[in-house]
Design a protein around this motif. Sequence first.
Motif, short mmCIF file in Angstrom:
data_model
loop_
_atom_site.label_atom_id
_atom_site.label_comp_id
_atom_site.label_asym_id
_atom_site.label_seq_id
_atom_site.Cartn_x
_atom_site.Cartn_y
_atom_site.Cartn_z
N ALA A 28 -17.38 5.16 9.72
CA ALA A 28 -17.19 6.31 8.83
C ALA A 28 -17.34 5.90 7.37
O ALA A 28 -17.96 6.60 6.56
N ASN A 29 -16.78 4.74 7.03
CA ASN A 29 -16.91 4.23 5.67
C ASN A 29 -18.38 3.96 5.32
O ASN A 29 -18.86 4.33 4.24
N GLY A 30 -19.09 3.31 6.24
CA GLY A 30 -20.50 3.04 6.00
C GLY A 30 -21.32 4.30 5.83
O GLY A 30 -22.26 4.35 5.02
N ALA A 31 -20.99 5.35 6.59
CA ALA A 31 -21.71 6.62 6.48
C ALA A 31 -21.57 7.22 5.09
O ALA A 31 -22.53 7.79 4.54
N ILE A 32 -20.37 7.10 4.50
CA ILE A 32 -20.17 7.62 3.15
C ILE A 32 -21.02 6.84 2.15
O ILE A 32 -21.63 7.42 1.24
N TRP A 33 -21.11 5.54 2.33
CA TRP A 33 -21.90 4.72 1.40
C TRP A 33 -23.40 4.97 1.56
O TRP A 33 -24.16 4.84 0.59
N ALA A 107 -22.97 16.05 3.04
CA ALA A 107 -24.29 16.24 3.66
C ALA A 107 -24.98 17.47 3.10
O ALA A 107 -26.18 17.44 2.76
N LEU A 108 -24.25 18.57 2.98
CA LEU A 108 -24.84 19.80 2.41
C LEU A 108 -25.24 19.58 0.95
O LEU A 108 -26.29 20.08 0.51
N SER A 109 -24.44 18.85 0.20
CA SER A 109 -24.76 18.60 -1.21
C SER A 109 -26.01 17.74 -1.36
O SER A 109 -26.80 17.94 -2.29
N LEU A 110 -26.20 16.79 -0.45
CA LEU A 110 -27.42 15.98 -0.49
C LEU A 110 -28.67 16.84 -0.23
O LEU A 110 -29.72 16.62 -0.84
N PHE A 191 -27.13 11.12 8.50
CA PHE A 191 -26.34 9.94 8.85
C PHE A 191 -24.90 10.07 8.36
O PHE A 191 -23.95 9.70 9.06
N THR A 192 -24.72 10.62 7.17
CA THR A 192 -23.38 10.78 6.62
C THR A 192 -22.54 11.70 7.50
O THR A 192 -21.36 11.42 7.77
N ALA A 193 -23.12 12.80 7.95
CA ALA A 193 -22.37 13.77 8.76
C ALA A 193 -22.04 13.20 10.14
O ALA A 193 -20.92 13.38 10.65
N VAL A 194 -22.99 12.52 10.75
CA VAL A 194 -22.80 12.03 12.12
C VAL A 194 -21.90 10.78 12.15
O VAL A 194 -21.13 10.58 13.10
N GLY A 195 -21.97 9.96 11.11
CA GLY A 195 -21.27 8.68 11.11
C GLY A 195 -19.76 8.76 11.16
O GLY A 195 -19.10 7.81 11.59
N VAL A 196 -19.19 9.88 10.72
CA VAL A 196 -17.73 10.00 10.73
C VAL A 196 -17.19 10.51 12.06
O VAL A 196 -15.97 10.48 12.30
#
Length: 417
Positions: A28-33, A107-110, A191-196
């Motif tokens: 989850a941390n990696g997904a945020i980064w 994810a939406l903001s990206l 990736f950010t959305a799925v990783g958490v």
Amino acid sequence: MTDTRPSGALAEPVERVGRGWTSALALANGAIWVGWFGPLQILLASQTEDFAPGSGLSKEAMLAWITGVGAVVSLVANPLFGALSDRTTARRGRRTPWIVAGAAGGALSLLLLAGADGVWTMTASWCLVQLTLNAAFAAITAAVPDRVPRPQRGAVGGWLGAAQILGVVGGTGLATAAGGIGTGYAACALFTAVGVLPYVLCHDDLRLSPAQRPAWSPRAFLAGFWLSPRRHPDLAWAWLTRFLINLSNALVLLYLLYYLRDRLHRADPDEGVLILTAVNALTLLATVVVGGVWSDRVGRRKPFVVWSGVLMAVATAALAVWQTWPGAIVAAAVLGVGFGVFTSVDFALMTDVLPEALNRGKDLGVINIANALPQVAAPALAAPIVTYLGGYRVLYLVAAAIGLAGAVLVRRIRGVD
């Protein structure tokens, strides 16, 4: 006699966490980064080059403006959402709701950032990315002192640090391999959305009961963000040392793409950034978990932070005096060794100086300002140095001096060995 010791979410953790919990939180941390550094390493710089002509600003100045404004949002968002998660009494716990909302919003903001049609929409979208991802990051960070006993925090910090650098590499790789700015943002968003998901779906969070939540008062809530250096000197020194070392690192990274293109004259600077990031990641991964575990075993934090900071300062100075492609590769490798140890052990040190359990999220959010504030300060320092005061050689010498100061000041912390 009545037992008045804190219980549940406010108890000091004593049971060691398992590999599954650590792995899911690290992912989850990696997904945020990924959501942060795909844009920061490649996509924002590429977009800026498209919008800079005709704007009256150089690409360096425009990138500095956009990243600086976004970092100001991060300064506010991280402690704010940390404090809100401290007071959350949801059925799923006090951290999980913010991880879910922050990752989805990020994810939406990206995707909004991918559709930006000018500098103003680009800036506004990047600010939304910072706002939402900081909500998730604040909750992820606070989960460690909630659940991990002190003798295990170096190791867990190491795995979170490994995930962080893999997120930087993954974000850079996705942004480079996607083949375009829009598709790069879309890949990072997915990736950010799925990783958490593995963490929020498979692991229970600690709940704060309504009786444990402090009474709401706007004045007290706002006043709580001030942590007096006089009352908490170790926390103040720890904050300052993290700020200085992260400022040094931010000065190195900010214009890396332009350094490779304009100073080293790399034919493909995007690929160069990816290569340097990969080299840095390999050496970081070789030390980040080892450094944290070693620190846990010997029961000391400060010597690891001091010497890793000195090593990073030496590597940064090398970028100033050895301005060649081989020099950049060596510097990236040495920076990775130092930053790996610093990442895991400094995180454990920070959790060891927290004042109280009730405000772990808020206090870590205040500490995390030391990660975000350099993103504001670095553009303000770097732009005039590169443009008027000697260029990249002076920039990296200044960065090395700042990092060395941070390493030396770690010795002022008294309550942690």
